[in-house]
Design a protein around this motif. Structure first.
Motif, PDB file in Angstrom:
ATOM      1  N   HIS A   1       0.848  -1.189   0.000  1.00 56.78           N
ATOM      2  CA  HIS A   1       0.000   0.000   0.000  1.00 56.78           C
ATOM      3  C   HIS A   1       0.885   1.241   0.000  1.00 56.78           C
ATOM      4  O   HIS A   1       1.782   1.362   0.819  1.00 56.78           O
ATOM      5  CB  HIS A   1      -0.901  -0.009   1.244  1.00 56.78           C
ATOM      6  CG  HIS A   1      -1.874   1.114   1.270  1.00 56.78           C
ATOM      7  ND1 HIS A   1      -3.212   0.916   1.009  1.00 56.78           N
ATOM      8  CD2 HIS A   1      -1.716   2.427   1.492  1.00 56.78           C
ATOM      9  CE1 HIS A   1      -3.833   2.091   1.083  1.00 56.78           C
ATOM     10  NE2 HIS A   1      -2.938   3.018   1.378  1.00 56.78           N
ATOM     11  N   ILE A   2       0.626   2.114  -0.947  1.00 58.03           N
ATOM     12  CA  ILE A   2       1.411   3.353  -1.045  1.00 58.03           C
ATOM     13  C   ILE A   2       0.463   4.537  -0.966  1.00 58.03           C
ATOM     14  O   ILE A   2      -0.507   4.618  -1.730  1.00 58.03           O
ATOM     15  CB  ILE A   2       2.216   3.386  -2.369  1.00 58.03           C
ATOM     16  CG1 ILE A   2       3.251   2.244  -2.367  1.00 58.03           C
ATOM     17  CG2 ILE A   2       2.913   4.730  -2.552  1.00 58.03           C
ATOM     18  CD1 ILE A   2       3.472   1.613  -3.696  1.00 58.03           C
ATOM     19  N   HIS A   3       0.709   5.454  -0.035  1.00 50.66           N
ATOM     20  CA  HIS A   3      -0.110   6.672   0.068  1.00 50.66           C
ATOM     21  C   HIS A   3       0.432   7.660  -0.957  1.00 50.66           C
ATOM     22  O   HIS A   3       1.494   8.254  -0.752  1.00 50.66           O
ATOM     23  CB  HIS A   3      -0.026   7.246   1.472  1.00 50.66           C
ATOM     24  CG  HIS A   3      -0.285   6.223   2.543  1.00 50.66           C
ATOM     25  ND1 HIS A   3      -1.476   5.541   2.640  1.00 50.66           N
ATOM     26  CD2 HIS A   3       0.503   5.764   3.536  1.00 50.66           C
ATOM     27  CE1 HIS A   3      -1.402   4.708   3.662  1.00 50.66           C
ATOM     28  NE2 HIS A   3      -0.219   4.816   4.222  1.00 50.66           N
TER      29      HIS A   3
ATOM     30  N   CYS B   1      -4.644   6.422  -2.833  1.00 54.00           N
ATOM     31  CA  CYS B   1      -3.837   5.273  -2.459  1.00 54.00           C
ATOM     32  C   CYS B   1      -3.569   4.422  -3.694  1.00 54.00           C
ATOM     33  O   CYS B   1      -4.430   4.287  -4.559  1.00 54.00           O
ATOM     34  CB  CYS B   1      -4.582   4.399  -1.454  1.00 54.00           C
ATOM     35  SG  CYS B   1      -5.044   5.274   0.042  1.00 54.00           S
TER      36      CYS B   1
HETATM   37 NI    NI Z   1      -3.204   5.182   1.546  1.00 53.25          NI
END
Ligand code: NI
Length: 140
Positions: free
Chosen positions: A91-93, A99
């Protein structure tokens, strides 16, 4: 295990060959053989996805707004439900809202496709895509 390389001749019309050469040049292949090997592998991977018993590997890329009502919970629920097939998640913000989630899946083709469809169709997913790949066991 080192495979033995064999040579074989391929007959092709001028027009088709010109198109092939233009295509491989545009993709940056250094020679026809490597391009043709990739075409063959691509088709073999497609066949693996159609087979009933073969294990396949795929990745699902999802873009979504983490503030989308219920969506993060739904995605987590799906990942727990299909924990046997979903073998990894990153998961990458991306920014304050968006996201990027990348999921690695392994299992039977039909099952992996069905899980990918559910993930991608979840309400609030802005973009989703399944990349159908292979365990690599039968592809050289
Ligand atoms: Ni995120």
């Amino acid at each position: 295990m080192k495979e033995r390389t064999q040579r074989f001749g391929v007959s092709m019309d001028d027009t088709l060959l010109k198109k092939l050469d233009a295509y491989i040049a545009s993709k940056g292949y250094t020679n026809r053989s490597e391009a043709i090997r990739d075409f063959v592998r691509e088709n073999l991977v497609e066949e693996e996805w159609k087979a009933d018993r073969k294990q396949v590997v795929g990745t699902v890329t999802l873009i979504y707004d983490h503030a989308a009502l219920e969506l993060p919970k739904k995605l987590t629920d799906l990942q727990h439900h299909f924990h046997k097939e979903i073998i990894s998640t990153t998961h990458i913000h991306l920014d304050e809202h968006n996201c990027l989630e990348i999921l690695a899946l392994k299992g039977k083709g039909e099952k992996v496709k069905a899980i990918a469809d559910r993930l991608i169709a979840a309400k609030g997913v802005k973009h989703g895509k399944l990349v159908m790949s292979t365990t690599g066991k039968e592809i050289v």
